[in-house]
Design a protein around this motif. Sequence first.
Motif, short mmCIF file in Angstrom:
data_model
loop_
_atom_site.label_atom_id
_atom_site.label_comp_id
_atom_site.label_asym_id
_atom_site.label_seq_id
_atom_site.Cartn_x
_atom_site.Cartn_y
_atom_site.Cartn_z
N TYR A 217 0.87 -1.17 0.00
CA TYR A 217 0.00 0.00 0.00
C TYR A 217 0.91 1.22 0.00
O TYR A 217 2.13 1.09 0.20
N ASP A 218 0.33 2.40 -0.18
CA ASP A 218 1.14 3.62 -0.26
C ASP A 218 1.73 3.98 1.11
O ASP A 218 1.00 4.25 2.05
N TYR A 219 3.03 3.94 1.19
CA TYR A 219 3.69 4.31 2.46
C TYR A 219 4.47 5.60 2.31
O TYR A 219 4.59 6.16 1.23
N ASN A 220 4.98 6.05 3.44
CA ASN A 220 5.43 7.43 3.57
C ASN A 220 6.90 7.68 3.27
O ASN A 220 7.27 8.75 2.81
N SER A 221 7.76 6.69 3.52
CA SER A 221 9.19 6.99 3.68
C SER A 221 9.98 7.19 2.40
O SER A 221 11.08 7.71 2.44
N VAL A 222 9.47 6.74 1.27
CA VAL A 222 10.25 6.87 0.03
C VAL A 222 9.68 8.02 -0.79
O VAL A 222 8.48 8.08 -1.03
N ASP A 223 10.54 8.97 -1.17
CA ASP A 223 10.09 10.12 -1.96
C ASP A 223 9.85 9.68 -3.40
O ASP A 223 10.79 9.43 -4.15
N GLU A 224 8.58 9.59 -3.77
CA GLU A 224 8.22 9.08 -5.09
C GLU A 224 8.59 10.06 -6.21
O GLU A 224 8.59 9.69 -7.38
N ALA A 225 8.88 11.31 -5.83
CA ALA A 225 9.24 12.30 -6.85
C ALA A 225 10.75 12.29 -7.12
O ALA A 225 11.22 12.99 -8.01
N PRO A 244 -1.95 1.52 -3.96
CA PRO A 244 -0.62 0.91 -3.97
C PRO A 244 0.50 1.94 -3.82
O PRO A 244 0.31 3.13 -4.10
N GLU A 245 1.66 1.47 -3.40
CA GLU A 245 2.83 2.33 -3.23
C GLU A 245 3.35 2.79 -4.60
O GLU A 245 3.52 1.99 -5.52
N GLY A 246 3.63 4.09 -4.70
CA GLY A 246 4.04 4.65 -5.98
C GLY A 246 5.44 4.28 -6.42
O GLY A 246 5.71 4.16 -7.61
N SER A 247 6.35 4.08 -5.47
CA SER A 247 7.74 3.81 -5.88
C SER A 247 7.88 2.43 -6.53
O SER A 247 8.88 2.16 -7.18
#
Length: 671
Positions: A217-225, A244-247
Amino acid sequence: MRIKTMALAAVLISGGLTAGAQSNYDAKFKSYPTYSGEDLELTVNSTGTHWRLWSPEAQEAVVNIYDHGKGGEPIQTLPMEFHKENGTWTTSVPEQLYGKFYTFKIKFDGKWLNETPGVWAKAVGVNGKRAAIIDFAQTNPEGWENDKGPQVDNFSDVIVYEMHHRDLSMHPSSGVTNKGKFLALTEEGTISPSGEKTGIDHLKELGVTHVHILPSYDYNSVDEANLQENIYNWGYDPQNYNAPEGSYSTNPENPASRVAEMKEMVKALHDNGIGVIMDVVYNHTAENDGSNFSLTAPGYYYRHREDGSYSDASGCGNETASDLQQMQDYIVNSVKYWADEYHIDGFRFDLMAIHDTETMNRVAKELKEINPSIFVYGEGWTAGDSPLAVERRALKENVSKMENIAVFSDDLRDAVKGHYTDASDRGFATGKPGLEETVKIGIVAATAHPQVDYSKGNNSKFAYASSPEMIVNYISCHDDLCLTDKLKHSMKDEPEENQLAAAKLAQTIVFTSQGTPFMFAGEEIFRDKKGVHNSYNRPDSINAIDWANKSKYRDQFDYYKGLVALRKAHPAFRMTSTDDIAKHLVFDKIDSSKTPNLISYSLKDNANGDSWKEIKVVFNGASESQGVNVPKGDWKIVAMDGKIDPQAGLGNAKGGKMTLAPYSALILAKE
Ligand code: CA
């Protein structure tokens, strides 16, 4: 999930001093009206785009609509109307706003809080700050309507392979194109430089029935940008539970990409007969006051201490309140959504004992109505004390109060390889005496057995499982030293061949035990993590599996493959009732004070419909050879001295005194 260092055992058993004390602060939340309709937050239909936000104590609420997932001003701000009877706020527009993004904003206690995508965002912009309006029908891969995971008749038939998306494919040796992405598992025909199968072909070759993917699921710690920074995280820091998690997608800026690609992954695995289990972490959120829960219904979704501060049974700064209706509904509806929309085949609940048994029973029951093959299991412990009464917690010790839920057996784990808190500590499989009875608790899947003395158990003192289908047996997972590192450390005075032998023995114990076996990705090729026990935010250089190991440790891989094949072919290892185990699994009498690290048992009388009349299983965890007396007869040798061949066998034996090499298993079968 074990991210912070914590003393677990004490809180597990005692529940601590404050246990069960419902704070006055939390009591007020029980009076909130609740709402669990399917139209929560966003609905797009023929009459337009509709929002419904649950926020009983907001004074005002608005929806902001944006052209983009990030940056720019709202193109429209819509005021919402309150419905006192269910605590929700609604608004609508007549157009279908596909392609747009939105946030909610509420006024609480006289102040406007920060914007939030809400708690039900099913698609999000980059880094999950805004919810996205997409047409989900457009995200389905071809043939999705007929997609189905493997049918599971009994949970003991499942063989779990726990993996992180990056671990499996990031290393250059994986030969995978979409490294670290959902799509990695859709690539067939990938090989290592020396020609060994990798990726999904590797999973097929090994034969596991299910992959358990770490949080997706979408989590916080990885900067997807900024994905070029290659930041690694396990993902136990939830942000948007229903997207889902973007990375892990090839384009986090495009909200449909993560959805479509995760479905493609599920479909590719299903097409190859492999089920997909999601690791879910409803027990806490990455942020406290800044979480989507706090920004929609401040305070409600969490438990608190008497002084109003967040209680912290997760060890991560907060714990959620499944004992409150709206949160219980949320967890149940969220897993049901993943099962429906993504065809997920199972859920592994992180720190499950933070949730109450009533919630977990609802989870299993309602999932079963969608798909009876869905497997639910979890960590039957917390990472700190909780205001929730001990008897209500979904603890390992309370597993018999739950239906169709399994828990991890830390009994087998710590007894076989040594305790997780002490890297040097050895276990039954590495020569430490005195752990035989605890290993037996694992062998019988913590069910009541006339020959197992639970008073001698190290972790548990009673038969806590009323069925073997309540137990997941394992010796390692993402947490703590992985098996290879544990052996490298605790056996550092011994040659690698002994460590390899001990690994085979340890995993043989897991795969022949009753219950469901679970293994950590890469251990079949002696994967290590360079001695790092808590690698949750460490780089790929620590976490990625080096596929060169597969040719180097091919013998290890073949042995694991043999264990999987043995278990799949022989239902005797997969009994489904306590009575069957008590009747068909018979331990041989061995005096552990004279011959420690030796366990011998039989699976008798075509147990559970097995084609073999009797199976003899013997483990020698000692650093020397040990003899065992096997009844005379015509035995087929299935495993011996670190070799296994469940089909043709390794030869024949007549019984009598047989010798086991140090750190090895002997498996014999009588037709
Ligand atoms: Ca994210």
